[in-house]
Scaffold this motif. Structure first.
Motif, mmCIF file in Angstrom:
data_model
loop_
_atom_site.group_PDB
_atom_site.id
_atom_site.type_symbol
_atom_site.label_atom_id
_atom_site.label_comp_id
_atom_site.label_asym_id
_atom_site.label_seq_id
_atom_site.Cartn_x
_atom_site.Cartn_y
_atom_site.Cartn_z
ATOM 1 N N PHE A 23 0.796 -1.154 -0.175
ATOM 2 C CA PHE A 23 -0.092 0.026 -0.124
ATOM 3 C C PHE A 23 0.759 1.563 -0.107
ATOM 4 N N LEU A 24 2.022 1.233 0.861
ATOM 5 C CA LEU A 24 2.617 2.284 0.801
ATOM 6 C C LEU A 24 3.704 2.957 -0.293
ATOM 7 N N THR A 25 3.812 1.765 -0.883
ATOM 8 C CA THR A 25 4.653 1.846 -2.094
ATOM 9 C C THR A 25 4.116 1.788 -3.577
ATOM 10 N N THR A 26 2.744 1.800 -3.449
ATOM 11 C CA THR A 26 2.157 1.727 -4.817
ATOM 12 C C THR A 26 1.005 2.581 -4.964
ATOM 13 N N ARG A 27 0.259 2.850 -3.905
ATOM 14 C CA ARG A 27 -0.798 3.768 -3.762
ATOM 15 C C ARG A 27 -0.683 5.141 -3.513
ATOM 16 N N GLU A 28 -1.407 6.028 -4.286
ATOM 17 C CA GLU A 28 -1.284 7.383 -4.298
ATOM 18 C C GLU A 28 -1.753 7.992 -2.905
ATOM 19 N N GLU A 29 -2.984 7.600 -2.604
ATOM 20 C CA GLU A 29 -3.537 7.819 -1.298
ATOM 21 C C GLU A 29 -2.758 7.477 0.049
ATOM 22 N N ALA A 30 -1.511 6.713 -0.331
ATOM 23 C CA ALA A 30 -0.783 6.557 0.838
ATOM 24 C C ALA A 30 0.237 7.771 1.276
ATOM 25 N N ARG A 31 0.225 8.538 0.062
ATOM 26 C CA ARG A 31 1.024 9.548 0.137
ATOM 27 C C ARG A 31 0.454 10.919 0.146
ATOM 28 N N PHE A 43 -5.771 2.491 4.337
ATOM 29 C CA PHE A 43 -5.208 1.139 4.091
ATOM 30 C C PHE A 43 -6.111 0.369 4.233
ATOM 31 N N PHE A 44 -7.060 -0.137 5.280
ATOM 32 C CA PHE A 44 -7.913 -0.730 5.470
ATOM 33 C C PHE A 44 -9.052 -0.609 4.504
ATOM 34 N N ALA A 45 -9.385 0.324 4.122
ATOM 35 C CA ALA A 45 -10.522 0.605 2.828
ATOM 36 C C ALA A 45 -9.929 -0.168 1.524
ATOM 37 N N TRP A 46 -8.510 0.278 1.301
ATOM 38 C CA TRP A 46 -7.861 -0.509 0.081
ATOM 39 C C TRP A 46 -7.890 -2.061 0.297
ATOM 40 N N LEU A 47 -7.406 -2.399 1.532
ATOM 41 C CA LEU A 47 -7.278 -3.887 1.776
ATOM 42 C C LEU A 47 -8.682 -4.483 1.728
ATOM 43 N N ALA A 48 -9.637 -4.006 2.135
ATOM 44 C CA ALA A 48 -10.811 -4.825 1.872
ATOM 45 C C ALA A 48 -11.245 -4.784 0.401
#
Length: 233
Positions: A23-31, A43-48
């Protein structure tokens, strides 16, 4: 009961760590934010969502195609069969050991126990050869971590994928050594019942460490591997 709790917690930690890395290395929302609370929600929304997507695409044909495309089948003959024996024995050991350890109060017995012992010997031999011939690839560490304010940023806290893979390899090798020793030593008349119990518990928790290290290493290896191109339908 304690073994079950520890196994579940370690497996969950390994899974969430791998998912968090992706998540931290590929998703723009993490940045998009440095607030840990907001980042956790995203993160948990993306994981679900990711879990639902993977479960919908999962099928025997998909898994068969993935296994067929593994680089293992393109290795030289001796190396290919070494890793086939290594992966096969480890998967059987993990499946039989954890299934009987978690769900069968009596523990391993009968033909599954015979298979477990046989695969244990094969695993020990294959692991020794792999460490002797491949261990040097995991000796050189990445650039040393520096003490700076960047350490409070989870994206820059020096926990790189390369460093974690090296740790996972040597944790796996060390746990494999303990698994072998704690399986062989009880066969000798050196320990009484209390010693046998200690060795048995050490064997079980070494298996947890081994499985967690294997999961982390495999997860990072798969994540770094380029996705195969899809054939046009």
């Amino acid at each position: 009961m304690v073994f079950t709790i520890v196994t579940v917690l370690v497996a969950a930690a390994a899974f969430l760590g791998l998912a968090g890395h992706r998540f931290l290395t590929t998703r723009e929302e993490a940045r998009s934010t440095i607030l840990y609370g907001e980042r956790a929600k995203k993160f948990f929304a993306w994981l679900a969502l990711r879990t639902i997507q993977i479960s919908r695409r999962a099928s025997p044909r998909t898994w068969a195609a993935y296994l067929k495309g593994l680089p293992l089948w393109r290795q030289p003959v001796l190396e290919k069969w070494l890793f086939i024996g290594f992966y096969g024995s480890f998967l059987y050991l993990a499946a039989s050991g954890f299934f009987f350890g978690l769900f069968v109060p009596r523990g391993l017995f009968g033909f599954p126990l015979v298979g477990h012992v046989a695969c244990g010997g094969l695993f020990a031999v294959c692991l020794t050869v792999i460490v002797l011939f491949k261990g040097r690839d995991f000796l050189a560490m990445p650039r040393p971590a520096g003490l700076s304010l960047s350490l409070i940023d989870p994206r820059k806290m020096a926990i790189t994928a390369a460093r974690v893979k090296r740790w996972a390899f040597w944790v796996f090798a060390s746990a494999g050594f303990l698994l072998t020793v704690t399986a062989l030593v009880p066969m000798l008349p050196w320990f009484g019942t209390p010693g046998q119990k200690i060795l048995f518990e050490l064997h079980r928790y070494s298996a947890v460490a081994s499985a967690a290290a294997a999961l982390v290493f495999a997860g990072l290896e798969i994540f770094e591997r380029p996705a195969p191109a899809r054939s046009p339908d």
